[in-house]
Write a protein that holds these residues in place. Sequence first.
Motif, mmCIF file in Angstrom:
data_model
loop_
_atom_site.group_PDB
_atom_site.id
_atom_site.type_symbol
_atom_site.label_atom_id
_atom_site.label_comp_id
_atom_site.label_asym_id
_atom_site.label_seq_id
_atom_site.Cartn_x
_atom_site.Cartn_y
_atom_site.Cartn_z
ATOM 1 N N PHE A 102 0.834 -1.206 0.000
ATOM 2 C CA PHE A 102 0.000 0.000 0.000
ATOM 3 C C PHE A 102 0.868 1.255 0.000
ATOM 4 C CE2 PHE A 102 -2.398 -3.253 2.185
ATOM 5 C CZ PHE A 102 -3.682 -3.097 1.706
ATOM 6 N N GLN A 103 0.462 2.229 -0.795
ATOM 7 C CA GLN A 103 1.068 3.547 -0.719
ATOM 8 C C GLN A 103 0.266 4.419 0.241
ATOM 9 O OE1 GLN A 103 1.484 5.497 -4.492
ATOM 10 N NE2 GLN A 103 2.962 6.944 -3.692
ATOM 11 N N ARG A 104 -1.030 4.168 0.274
ATOM 12 C CA ARG A 104 -1.952 4.837 1.202
ATOM 13 C C ARG A 104 -2.893 3.777 1.755
ATOM 14 N NH1 ARG A 104 -1.701 7.951 -3.268
ATOM 15 N NH2 ARG A 104 -3.560 7.041 -4.150
ATOM 16 N N PRO A 105 -3.394 3.951 2.963
ATOM 17 C CA PRO A 105 -4.319 2.969 3.527
ATOM 18 C C PRO A 105 -5.505 2.701 2.591
ATOM 19 C CG PRO A 105 -3.671 4.547 5.202
ATOM 20 C CD PRO A 105 -3.124 5.057 3.895
ATOM 21 N N GLY A 106 -5.793 1.427 2.381
ATOM 22 C CA GLY A 106 -6.927 1.044 1.551
ATOM 23 C C GLY A 106 -6.713 1.137 0.056
ATOM 24 N N ASP A 107 -5.480 1.468 -0.374
ATOM 25 C CA ASP A 107 -5.190 1.665 -1.791
ATOM 26 C C ASP A 107 -3.983 0.821 -2.200
ATOM 27 O OD1 ASP A 107 -5.169 2.653 -4.363
ATOM 28 O OD2 ASP A 107 -4.190 4.530 -3.825
ATOM 29 N N PRO A 108 -4.174 -0.508 -2.407
ATOM 30 C CA PRO A 108 -3.029 -1.344 -2.770
ATOM 31 C C PRO A 108 -2.474 -0.995 -4.143
ATOM 32 C CG PRO A 108 -5.062 -2.616 -2.880
ATOM 33 C CD PRO A 108 -5.419 -1.268 -2.341
ATOM 34 N N VAL A 109 -1.148 -0.910 -4.231
ATOM 35 C CA VAL A 109 -0.496 -0.653 -5.517
ATOM 36 C C VAL A 109 0.023 -1.941 -6.139
ATOM 37 C CG1 VAL A 109 0.110 1.722 -4.967
ATOM 38 C CG2 VAL A 109 1.712 -0.091 -4.414
ATOM 39 N N ALA A 110 0.109 -3.003 -5.323
ATOM 40 C CA ALA A 110 0.522 -4.311 -5.822
ATOM 41 C C ALA A 110 -0.028 -5.365 -4.866
ATOM 42 C CB ALA A 110 2.034 -4.404 -5.906
ATOM 43 N N GLU A 111 -0.396 -6.517 -5.417
ATOM 44 C CA GLU A 111 -0.903 -7.601 -4.584
ATOM 45 C C GLU A 111 -0.816 -8.910 -5.346
ATOM 46 O OE1 GLU A 111 -5.190 -7.376 -3.752
ATOM 47 O OE2 GLU A 111 -5.254 -5.780 -5.225
ATOM 48 N N GLY A 112 -0.819 -10.010 -4.610
ATOM 49 C CA GLY A 112 -0.756 -11.305 -5.256
ATOM 50 C C GLY A 112 -0.726 -12.434 -4.255
ATOM 51 N N ALA A 113 -0.531 -13.631 -4.766
ATOM 52 C CA ALA A 113 -0.464 -14.830 -3.944
ATOM 53 C C ALA A 113 0.989 -15.279 -3.827
ATOM 54 C CB ALA A 113 -1.300 -15.936 -4.568
ATOM 55 N N ALA A 114 1.268 -16.064 -2.789
ATOM 56 C CA ALA A 114 2.606 -16.606 -2.577
ATOM 57 C C ALA A 114 2.474 -18.040 -2.078
ATOM 58 C CB ALA A 114 3.362 -15.754 -1.560
ATOM 59 N N SER A 115 3.506 -18.823 -2.287
ATOM 60 C CA SER A 115 3.458 -20.221 -1.844
ATOM 61 C C SER A 115 3.790 -20.368 -0.366
ATOM 62 C CB SER A 115 4.415 -21.067 -2.679
ATOM 63 O OG SER A 115 5.748 -20.622 -2.492
ATOM 64 N N SER A 116 4.376 -19.316 0.229
ATOM 65 C CA SER A 116 4.722 -19.364 1.650
ATOM 66 C C SER A 116 4.827 -17.946 2.197
ATOM 67 C CB SER A 116 6.066 -20.077 1.850
ATOM 68 O OG SER A 116 7.109 -19.301 1.284
ATOM 69 N N GLN A 117 4.887 -17.855 3.498
ATOM 70 C CA GLN A 117 5.070 -16.551 4.140
ATOM 71 C C GLN A 117 6.403 -15.939 3.699
ATOM 72 O OE1 GLN A 117 5.102 -16.913 8.377
ATOM 73 N NE2 GLN A 117 5.765 -14.830 8.700
ATOM 74 N N GLU A 118 7.449 -16.750 3.651
ATOM 75 C CA GLU A 118 8.766 -16.269 3.259
ATOM 76 C C GLU A 118 8.770 -15.739 1.824
ATOM 77 O OE1 GLU A 118 8.154 -19.251 4.672
ATOM 78 O OE2 GLU A 118 8.955 -18.835 6.677
ATOM 79 N N GLU A 119 8.079 -16.456 0.930
ATOM 80 C CA GLU A 119 8.000 -15.986 -0.455
ATOM 81 C C GLU A 119 7.246 -14.666 -0.528
ATOM 82 O OE1 GLU A 119 6.999 -17.598 -4.867
ATOM 83 O OE2 GLU A 119 5.448 -17.929 -3.347
ATOM 84 N N GLY A 120 6.176 -14.540 0.248
ATOM 85 C CA GLY A 120 5.436 -13.281 0.281
ATOM 86 C C GLY A 120 6.315 -12.120 0.711
ATOM 87 N N LEU A 121 7.129 -12.330 1.747
ATOM 88 C CA LEU A 121 8.049 -11.283 2.210
ATOM 89 C C LEU A 121 9.078 -10.938 1.125
ATOM 90 C CD1 LEU A 121 8.609 -12.560 5.847
ATOM 91 C CD2 LEU A 121 7.374 -10.485 5.161
ATOM 92 N N ARG A 122 9.612 -11.965 0.447
ATOM 93 C CA ARG A 122 10.591 -11.728 -0.621
ATOM 94 C C ARG A 122 9.971 -10.933 -1.768
ATOM 95 N NH1 ARG A 122 11.246 -13.882 -5.228
ATOM 96 N NH2 ARG A 122 9.954 -15.708 -4.827
ATOM 97 N N ILE A 123 8.769 -11.314 -2.162
ATOM 98 C CA ILE A 123 8.092 -10.611 -3.251
ATOM 99 C C ILE A 123 7.829 -9.159 -2.868
ATOM 100 C CG2 ILE A 123 5.957 -10.457 -4.588
ATOM 101 C CD1 ILE A 123 5.844 -13.555 -4.439
ATOM 102 N N ILE A 124 7.379 -8.930 -1.648
ATOM 103 C CA ILE A 124 7.119 -7.563 -1.190
ATOM 104 C C ILE A 124 8.383 -6.725 -1.285
ATOM 105 C CG2 ILE A 124 6.725 -6.191 0.901
ATOM 106 C CD1 ILE A 124 4.516 -8.224 1.623
ATOM 107 N N ARG A 125 9.500 -7.263 -0.805
ATOM 108 C CA ARG A 125 10.767 -6.512 -0.864
ATOM 109 C C ARG A 125 11.143 -6.190 -2.309
ATOM 110 N NH1 ARG A 125 11.981 -10.379 3.423
ATOM 111 N NH2 ARG A 125 11.832 -9.243 5.394
ATOM 112 N N GLU A 126 10.967 -7.158 -3.207
ATOM 113 C CA GLU A 126 11.270 -6.928 -4.633
ATOM 114 C C GLU A 126 10.362 -5.849 -5.225
ATOM 115 O OE1 GLU A 126 10.899 -10.771 -6.436
ATOM 116 O OE2 GLU A 126 12.773 -11.497 -5.556
ATOM 117 N N LYS A 127 9.077 -5.907 -4.906
ATOM 118 C CA LYS A 127 8.126 -4.910 -5.427
ATOM 119 C C LYS A 127 8.466 -3.519 -4.925
ATOM 120 C CE LYS A 127 5.417 -7.648 -7.724
ATOM 121 N NZ LYS A 127 5.306 -7.588 -9.173
#
Length: 73
Positions: free
Chosen positions: A24-49
């Motif tokens: 999110f750049q602002r509350p309630g306004d996601p700029v990117a979102e998706g699914a991940a195979s694990s919590q760790e993958e989700g964290l990695r993807i977030i950092r990359e984004k």
Amino acid sequence: MRWQAIVCWRSEAEGGGGWHWRVFQRPGDPVAEGAASSQEEGLRIIREKLLALGVDPARVSIEIWDEGAWDKC
């Protein structure tokens, strides 16, 4: 701007459940979102984004939410 990111487990009776993430750049306004195979993958993807958006991941609050919290997002 205040950036925020969330990794969340959600379960759904008709599929679509599992680990998901949002940035999110602002509350309630996601700029990117998706699914991940694990919590760790989700964290990695977030950092990359965040890096792709020109944002230092170290300066962003990244939260991990339990099931049910996704609806608040």
